[in-house]
Every structure is written in C-alpha cells, then in structure tokens.
Enzyme design. Structure first.
Site, PDB file in Angstrom:
ATOM      1  N   ARG A  10      44.627  92.142  66.329  1.00 40.63           N
ATOM      2  CA  ARG A  10      43.663  91.575  67.394  1.00 40.63           C
ATOM      3  C   ARG A  10      44.359  90.363  67.233  1.00 40.63           C
ATOM      4  O   ARG A  10      44.383  89.303  68.534  1.00 40.63           O
ATOM      5  CB  ARG A  10      42.728  92.400  67.886  1.00 40.63           C
ATOM      6  CG  ARG A  10      42.704  93.346  68.555  1.00 40.63           C
ATOM      7  CD  ARG A  10      41.117  93.687  68.875  1.00 40.63           C
ATOM      8  NE  ARG A  10      41.053  94.419  67.859  1.00 40.63           N
ATOM      9  CZ  ARG A  10      39.695  94.941  67.308  1.00 40.63           C
ATOM     10  NH1 ARG A  10      38.486  95.152  68.745  1.00 40.63           N
ATOM     11  NH2 ARG A  10      38.554  95.579  66.581  1.00 40.63           N
TER      12      ARG A  10
ATOM     13  N   LYS B 181      43.335  88.621  58.870  1.00 39.00           N
ATOM     14  CA  LYS B 181      42.020  87.432  59.995  1.00 39.00           C
ATOM     15  C   LYS B 181      41.050  86.853  59.761  1.00 39.00           C
ATOM     16  O   LYS B 181      40.454  85.531  59.947  1.00 39.00           O
ATOM     17  CB  LYS B 181      41.892  88.634  60.676  1.00 39.00           C
ATOM     18  CG  LYS B 181      40.297  88.205  62.028  1.00 39.00           C
ATOM     19  CD  LYS B 181      39.595  89.265  62.522  1.00 39.00           C
ATOM     20  CE  LYS B 181      38.812  90.396  62.084  1.00 39.00           C
ATOM     21  NZ  LYS B 181      38.025  91.428  62.874  1.00 39.00           N
TER      22      LYS B 181
ATOM     23  N   GLN C 161      39.631  98.881  49.586  1.00 35.67           N
ATOM     24  CA  GLN C 161      40.101  99.633  50.063  1.00 35.67           C
ATOM     25  C   GLN C 161      41.683  99.743  50.430  1.00 35.67           C
ATOM     26  O   GLN C 161      42.427  99.265  51.240  1.00 35.67           O
ATOM     27  CB  GLN C 161      39.615  99.330  51.532  1.00 35.67           C
ATOM     28  CG  GLN C 161      39.101 100.528  52.021  1.00 35.67           C
ATOM     29  CD  GLN C 161      38.706  99.831  53.595  1.00 35.67           C
ATOM     30  OE1 GLN C 161      39.115  98.526  54.038  1.00 35.67           O
ATOM     31  NE2 GLN C 161      38.176 100.782  54.829  1.00 35.67           N
TER      32      GLN C 161
ATOM     33  N   THR D 174      34.658 101.672  58.429  1.00 35.74           N
ATOM     34  CA  THR D 174      33.837 100.754  57.892  1.00 35.74           C
ATOM     35  C   THR D 174      33.111 101.264  56.794  1.00 35.74           C
ATOM     36  O   THR D 174      32.668 101.031  55.686  1.00 35.74           O
ATOM     37  CB  THR D 174      32.311  99.727  58.600  1.00 35.74           C
ATOM     38  OG1 THR D 174      32.248 101.005  59.739  1.00 35.74           O
ATOM     39  CG2 THR D 174      33.619  99.108  59.942  1.00 35.74           C
TER      40      THR D 174
ATOM     41  N   ASP E 144      34.460  89.469  59.232  1.00 31.63           N
ATOM     42  CA  ASP E 144      34.803  88.513  60.627  1.00 31.63           C
ATOM     43  C   ASP E 144      33.737  88.303  61.324  1.00 31.63           C
ATOM     44  O   ASP E 144      33.335  88.173  62.665  1.00 31.63           O
ATOM     45  CB  ASP E 144      35.902  89.590  61.473  1.00 31.63           C
ATOM     46  CG  ASP E 144      34.952  90.767  61.804  1.00 31.63           C
ATOM     47  OD1 ASP E 144      34.139  90.921  61.579  1.00 31.63           O
ATOM     48  OD2 ASP E 144      35.577  91.348  62.665  1.00 31.63           O
TER      49      ASP E 144
ATOM     50  N   ASN F  12      24.744  96.686  67.863  1.00 36.16           N
ATOM     51  CA  ASN F  12      25.003  96.135  66.290  1.00 36.16           C
ATOM     52  C   ASN F  12      25.863  95.685  65.883  1.00 36.16           C
ATOM     53  O   ASN F  12      26.690  95.283  66.307  1.00 36.16           O
ATOM     54  CB  ASN F  12      25.418  97.796  66.115  1.00 36.16           C
ATOM     55  CG  ASN F  12      26.362  97.976  65.019  1.00 36.16           C
ATOM     56  OD1 ASN F  12      25.139  96.994  64.122  1.00 36.16           O
ATOM     57  ND2 ASN F  12      26.926  98.505  63.681  1.00 36.16           N
TER      58      ASN F  12
ATOM     59  N   LYS G 218      48.443  52.861  51.352  1.00 38.28           N
ATOM     60  CA  LYS G 218      47.972  53.730  50.048  1.00 38.28           C
ATOM     61  C   LYS G 218      47.180  52.433  48.816  1.00 38.28           C
ATOM     62  O   LYS G 218      48.409  52.110  47.842  1.00 38.28           O
ATOM     63  CB  LYS G 218      49.518  54.157  50.199  1.00 38.28           C
ATOM     64  CG  LYS G 218      49.622  55.503  49.110  1.00 38.28           C
ATOM     65  CD  LYS G 218      50.239  55.655  48.259  1.00 38.28           C
ATOM     66  CE  LYS G 218      50.477  55.038  47.091  1.00 38.28           C
ATOM     67  NZ  LYS G 218      51.043  55.220  46.032  1.00 38.28           N
TER      68      LYS G 218
ATOM     69  N   TYR H 213      52.982  47.752  55.443  1.00 37.95           N
ATOM     70  CA  TYR H 213      53.478  48.601  54.219  1.00 37.95           C
ATOM     71  C   TYR H 213      52.412  47.881  53.110  1.00 37.95           C
ATOM     72  O   TYR H 213      53.403  47.239  52.327  1.00 37.95           O
ATOM     73  CB  TYR H 213      54.442  49.496  54.006  1.00 37.95           C
ATOM     74  CG  TYR H 213      54.324  50.778  53.260  1.00 37.95           C
ATOM     75  CD1 TYR H 213      53.105  51.129  53.004  1.00 37.95           C
ATOM     76  CD2 TYR H 213      54.765  50.090  51.461  1.00 37.95           C
ATOM     77  CE1 TYR H 213      52.325  52.666  51.835  1.00 37.95           C
ATOM     78  CE2 TYR H 213      54.688  50.942  50.921  1.00 37.95           C
ATOM     79  CZ  TYR H 213      53.168  52.037  50.729  1.00 37.95           C
ATOM     80  OH  TYR H 213      53.350  53.150  49.849  1.00 37.95           O
TER      81      TYR H 213
HETATM   82  C1  UD1 Z   1      32.154  97.496  63.803  1.00 35.46           C
HETATM   83  C2  UD1 Z   1      31.227  98.404  63.703  1.00 35.46           C
HETATM   84  C3  UD1 Z   1      30.541  98.033  65.806  1.00 35.46           C
HETATM   85  C4  UD1 Z   1      29.238  96.686  65.203  1.00 35.46           C
HETATM   86  C5  UD1 Z   1      30.903  95.612  65.337  1.00 35.46           C
HETATM   87  C6  UD1 Z   1      29.746  94.160  65.320  1.00 35.46           C
HETATM   88  C7  UD1 Z   1      31.764  99.912  62.895  1.00 35.46           C
HETATM   89  C8  UD1 Z   1      32.439 101.651  62.990  1.00 35.46           C
HETATM   90  N1  UD1 Z   1      31.200  99.337  64.292  1.00 35.46           N
HETATM   91  O1  UD1 Z   1      32.454  97.983  64.845  1.00 35.46           O
HETATM   92  O2  UD1 Z   1      29.218  98.677  65.876  1.00 35.46           O
HETATM   93  O3  UD1 Z   1      29.493  96.192  66.837  1.00 35.46           O
HETATM   94  O4  UD1 Z   1      31.269  95.777  64.133  1.00 35.46           O
HETATM   95  O5  UD1 Z   1      30.686  93.365  65.088  1.00 35.46           O
HETATM   96  O6  UD1 Z   1      31.153  99.735  62.492  1.00 35.46           O
HETATM   97  N2  UD1 Z   1      37.127  96.660  57.671  1.00 35.46           N
HETATM   98  C9  UD1 Z   1      36.724  97.309  56.140  1.00 35.46           C
HETATM   99  N3  UD1 Z   1      37.593  98.329  56.398  1.00 35.46           N
HETATM  100  C10 UD1 Z   1      38.362  98.549  57.665  1.00 35.46           C
HETATM  101  C11 UD1 Z   1      37.503  98.490  58.247  1.00 35.46           C
HETATM  102  C12 UD1 Z   1      37.129  97.597  58.750  1.00 35.46           C
HETATM  103  O7  UD1 Z   1      36.907  96.655  55.317  1.00 35.46           O
HETATM  104  O8  UD1 Z   1      39.100  99.988  57.091  1.00 35.46           O
HETATM  105  C13 UD1 Z   1      36.325  95.571  58.065  1.00 35.46           C
HETATM  106  C14 UD1 Z   1      36.779  94.597  58.686  1.00 35.46           C
HETATM  107  O9  UD1 Z   1      37.338  93.794  58.050  1.00 35.46           O
HETATM  108  C15 UD1 Z   1      35.563  93.893  59.418  1.00 35.46           C
HETATM  109  C16 UD1 Z   1      34.364  94.674  59.364  1.00 35.46           C
HETATM  110  O10 UD1 Z   1      34.846  95.448  58.762  1.00 35.46           O
HETATM  111  O11 UD1 Z   1      35.119  92.680  58.778  1.00 35.46           O
HETATM  112  C17 UD1 Z   1      34.710  95.539  61.050  1.00 35.46           C
HETATM  113  O12 UD1 Z   1      35.252  96.157  61.393  1.00 35.46           O
HETATM  114  P1  UD1 Z   1      36.056  95.912  62.648  1.00 35.46           P
HETATM  115  O13 UD1 Z   1      37.124  96.988  62.371  1.00 35.46           O
HETATM  116  O14 UD1 Z   1      35.773  94.696  63.545  1.00 35.46           O
HETATM  117  O15 UD1 Z   1      35.530  96.590  63.886  1.00 35.46           O
HETATM  118  P2  UD1 Z   1      34.341  96.623  64.853  1.00 35.46           P
HETATM  119  O16 UD1 Z   1      35.376  97.000  66.239  1.00 35.46           O
HETATM  120  O17 UD1 Z   1      33.995  95.082  65.570  1.00 35.46           O
HETATM  121 CA    CA Z   2      34.789  93.379  64.414  1.00 41.99          CA
END
Ligand code: UD1
Ligand code: CA
Length: 460
Positions: free
Chosen positions: A18, A25, A75, A81, A105, A170, A352, A367
């Site tokens: 996004r 990001k 990963q 997550t 993030d 959350n 400088k 300069y």
């Molecule tokens: C996630 C939570 C959501 C919470 C939100 C808060 C889950 C399923 N959902 O959603 O409940 O409200 O964060 O900000 O956990 N990431 C990985 N590998 C992956 C996917 C994600 O490392 O395969 C990392 C991303 O880089 C990021 C974090 O996990 O730092 C959260 O991932 P993101 O896809 O942004 O989750 P949200 O949709 O924001």
């Molecule tokens: Ca997120």
C-alpha cells in the site's frame, strides 16, 4: 520480582504494497529516522535479544540495521504475521521466557507502554496492547465476553457487522509465553478471508488453554498507529512534529507556527530563541538563547550560539556559529565552517572548511573554501578562494583586519598577513605581507578619441 528474561521479535517482512514504493515500507522515515530503526531502538531499551523478521530480498532493511546488533530471521514467503513469527523461533535465545512481538510499521510505540505491558503480564499469560480508535477501519477488533475478558481478535475482513462496530483494536503488540509458541504457531491455519496465518489466533489458543489474557490500553493513539500507506505516514509525521513543537514552546522557544516546522533529529534550543515558519532541522542541532532563525532555513548538524541571527533561506550543514553572528539571507554554510562571534556572512556567500574570526565579514557573493580568517577582516563581493587545482585542495590564510577588495581571486595556497589590503579585481597568487597593498591586475589605460563601432549605412 524481576521480569522474566525477554526476547523481542520485530515483524518487518510484509510487502507494504500500500506504500506503492520501491523502498521497503519499514525504511520510510518518520521525522528523519526509518520506522524500523525507531522500533529497534525502543526494543533495545528492553533487551539485547532482538530479532527482526525480513523478507528474503530485503537486503536494504538488513543493511540499514547492520550496526544495531540485532539478529535477522528470514520469512521465505509473506504468509501472514503468524508465519512471520514462526520464522524467528529458531533465532530466539533458549533463555527467553517471554517473547515480545513488535511491528516494524508501528514506529512511535513508547517503552513506557511496553513496560506497563510487561508489568501486567505474568510469565504464563498472554499480554496485548489495545486502544480505542474513533475510526477502527482495517484493524483487528478485540472480542470480550460478558465479564469483559478477552476471548479473541477478529480481523476486519473476517468480522461480522456487529464486530466491526467494536472500537477496541489490536495494536499488533503481544507479550507471549516462550515455551507455548512452537505449539501455538504450529496450530495456525490460513482458513480466513485473507488466506494468511494470523498471529492474532494465538489469543484463542491461550483462552482455550485457560491462560490469562491481559491487555493494557494505550491512550495515546499516535503510539499505536500502524503505517500502511503514505497518507497515514504523513499524518503521523505532522502529529509528531506538532508534539515536538509543543515541547519547544513549553521550554521557552517561540515556534512561530507549530504546523510549519520539521525536526528530523534532535533539536535543543535555549530560552527566547525564535524559529520562524518553514524551517527544517536535521541531525543534532543546538541553538543557544535568544537565537533567531528566519523563515525557510535548513539547518543540519550545527551549533548556533546565543544571540546569533540566521536570516531567511539559509542552508547550514555541519557548522558552528558564534554568539551574535549574523548569517544570510541566502547563505550556504557547509561542513567545517566556524563563524566567530559577531561575524557576518551575507547573501549568496558559500563557505566550506572555513573559519572566520570575531567580527569578520563576507557580506555578499563570495566563496570561501579551506580558508582561515583572523578577526576584523572584510571580504568584498565576488571574492573567490581558488582552493582546488583539480587534484588537491589548498589553504588560504588571512591574519587580522585583512581587507580584500571586490571581485578578487585568491589563488591558494596563499597567505594575506595582518592588515594586508587587496585591490579590487586582483588575482593574487603570492603572499601579501602585513600592512601592504596587493594589486594583481593590469593597469587601466584610456584611449583618447575612441570611435565606437558603427553599423555600415544601408545602400539600395
Ligand atoms: C495487523 C493485525 C491486526 C492489527 C494491526 C495493527 C494480524 C493478522 N492483524 O494487521 O489485528 O490491528 O496489525 O497494526 O496480525 N508481516 C510480516 N510478514 C507477513 C505479514 C506481515 O512480517 O507475512 C509484518 C509486516 O511487515 C508488519 C506487521 O507484520 O510490520 C503487520 O502486518 P500487516 O500486514 O501490516 O498487518 P495489518 O493488516 O496491519
Ligand atoms: Ca499494519
């Protein structure tokens, strides 16, 4: 009782689609610092055992943290997550009893909130950070039973319309019992709207195992704000900047408009300092008392002493400016510039690696590179130090009260001794002794009765 040994895992492997960016990001900066660096710095206040989960191709992320002492887990595929945390399991120290999960993030989460989370979460329990969002769209919602106990987290896309009306969200921050993790993560399924392994499902597992689930509520929504797109990033940036501006105001510094200042580093400023609109500060900048910074200045890695005035549109990088000096408008002070007390650098002057002694002036269009000026010197408009011969840089040294006439070319290495005087328009290639005049130009001659060129008369 001291808190159980802790390991931190920072999830940062998400695609970040996004953001629509070729930069990962978590490397996008907030107030000049990449988001992931902020999260790592916060984590390091709690433990040295910090693991960052990255995607296989995220070399840039790993490089940007190479000096931080964190370890990395990869990963292989971005399957959610829960899968991301699973990728870090083998990297965790065996001594860890609790695992704190942070998101790369969520850049502004503070360590006070994390300390509260630790205090609230016994070793066997599952702890969460939640918050109440007026607009919780896109976030996971906290489900509670009739007694107010947390039972599960449901993602927006899997939620019923009634669940979507829940405003408790959350934050994506969890404190988990280490020895349960392998078991729990092995049980995750991707049977949900996004086809991902959700870490949030561990809450249900904890409830099923009759473990306590504790939550700390974070009142400050900026702390738990997750960044998924650029609009969220710049909104959080503005909020952060306003808070920094408020702190300066409270400390006796006038920030003319808290909505129009950017501090991308550490700015310290003394009382009665005034900062006009549109200024950008980067790195460590120290302003003394009663300093005035005009509109639209960019000031990086600099120290500006009491009473100095920086007029608008000045760019300063890596410089020290002494008390009551006056700089600009439209000046450029580069690395290694040291301006003495009461000295003056005017418009369109570039410096400088140059020292100006007390009260020396270069008021316009000059300069000065690799130059050392004593006190009370005056450098005329259009003066250039020719410090570079195409291979090496050479110094120019001036004693005290040297006067350099306008449009002079000072070919370095060169010395102008105390009270030397250079005639305007000179090219000076060798030392001018003390109390002497250096003239380095052709003598003027006039031609009497000079006829101007004229166009030949048209004949037809
Ligand atoms: C996630 C939570 C959501 C919470 C939100 C808060 C889950 C399923 N959902 O959603 O409940 O409200 O964060 O900000 O956990 N990431 C990985 N590998 C992956 C996917 C994600 O490392 O395969 C990392 C991303 O880089 C990021 C974090 O996990 O730092 C959260 O991932 P993101 O896809 O942004 O989750 P949200 O949709 O924001
Ligand atoms: Ca997120």
């Amino acid at each position: 009782m001291s808190a159980p040994p802790l390991a931190v895992v920072i999830l940062a492997a998400g695609k970040g689609t996004r953001m629509r960016s070729s930069l990962p990001k978590v490397l996008h900066p907030l107030a000049g610092v990449p988001m992931i660096r902020r999260v790592v710095n916060t984590a390091l206040t709690l433990t040295d055992a910090v693991t960052v989960v990255t995607a296989p191709d995220a070399d840039a992320v790993r490089e940007s943290l190479s000096d931080s002492g964190v370890t990395f887990a990869v990963q292989e595929q971005q399957r959610g997550t829960g899968d991301a945390l699973a990728a870090a399991l083998t990297a965790l120290p065996a001594s860890a009893r609790q695992v704190l999960v942070l998101c790369g993030d969520v850049p502004l989460l503070g360590n006070d909130t994390l300390k509260r989370l630790r205090a609230a979460t016994p070793e066997e329990a599952l702890g969460l950070v939640t918050a109440r969002f007026p607009d919780p769209k896109g976030l996971g919602r906290i489900l509670r039973d009739g007694e107010g106990c947390i039972t599960a987290i449901v993602e927006e896309r899997d939620a019923t319309p009634a669940e979507r009306r829940i405003d408790e969200i959350n934050a994506g921050i969890y404190l988990l019992p280490a020895q349960r993790l392998g078991d729990w993560l092995g049980q995750l399924s991707s049977d949900n709207a996004q086809g991902e392994y959700y870490l949030t499902d561990v809450v249900r597992f904890a409830v099923e195992a009759s473990l306590p689930v504790t939550a700390v509520t974070c009142e400050d929504l900026a702390e738990v704000a997750g960044i998924n797109d650029r609009a969220q990033l710049v909104r959080l940036e503005r909020l952060y900047q306003q808070r920094v501006a408020e702190r300066l105001l409270a400390a006796g510094v006038t920030v003319m408009d808290p909505d129009r200042i950017d501090i991308r580093g550490e700015l310290e400023a003394g009382e009665d300092t005034i900062i006009d609109v549109g200024c950008v500060f980067e790195g460590a900048v120290t302003l003394g008392r009663g300093v005035r910074i005009g509109a639209h200045c960019v000031i990086e890695h600099a120290t500006i002493d009491d009473g100095a005035v920086i007029a608008p549109f000045t760019h300063i990088h890596g410089a020290h400016i002494g008390c009551d000096a006056r700089i600009g408008p439209f000046a450029r002070l580069r690395e290694g510039t040291d301006i003495g007390a009461g000295a003056r650098i005017g418009n369109f002057v570039e410096t400088k690696k140059t020292r100006l002694g007390a009260g020396s002036k270069a008021n316009h269009l000059a300069y000065l590179g690799d130059a050392t000026l004593g006190s009370g010197c005056n450098v005329g408009a259009g003066t250039i130090t020719c410090n570079y011969d195409g291979v090496d840089k050479h110094p120019t040294r001036m004693g005290d009260e040297v006067f350099v006439g306008s449009n002079s070319t000072l070919v370095a290495p060169l010395e102008l001794a105390d009270r030397a005087y250079v005639a305007a328009g000179s090219t000076i290639t060798s030392r001018v002794p003390a109390d002497s005049l250096g003239v380095g130009r052709a003598r003027q001659r006039n031609i009497d009765g000079w006829k101007r060129p004229a166009k030949p008369k048209q004949t037809d």
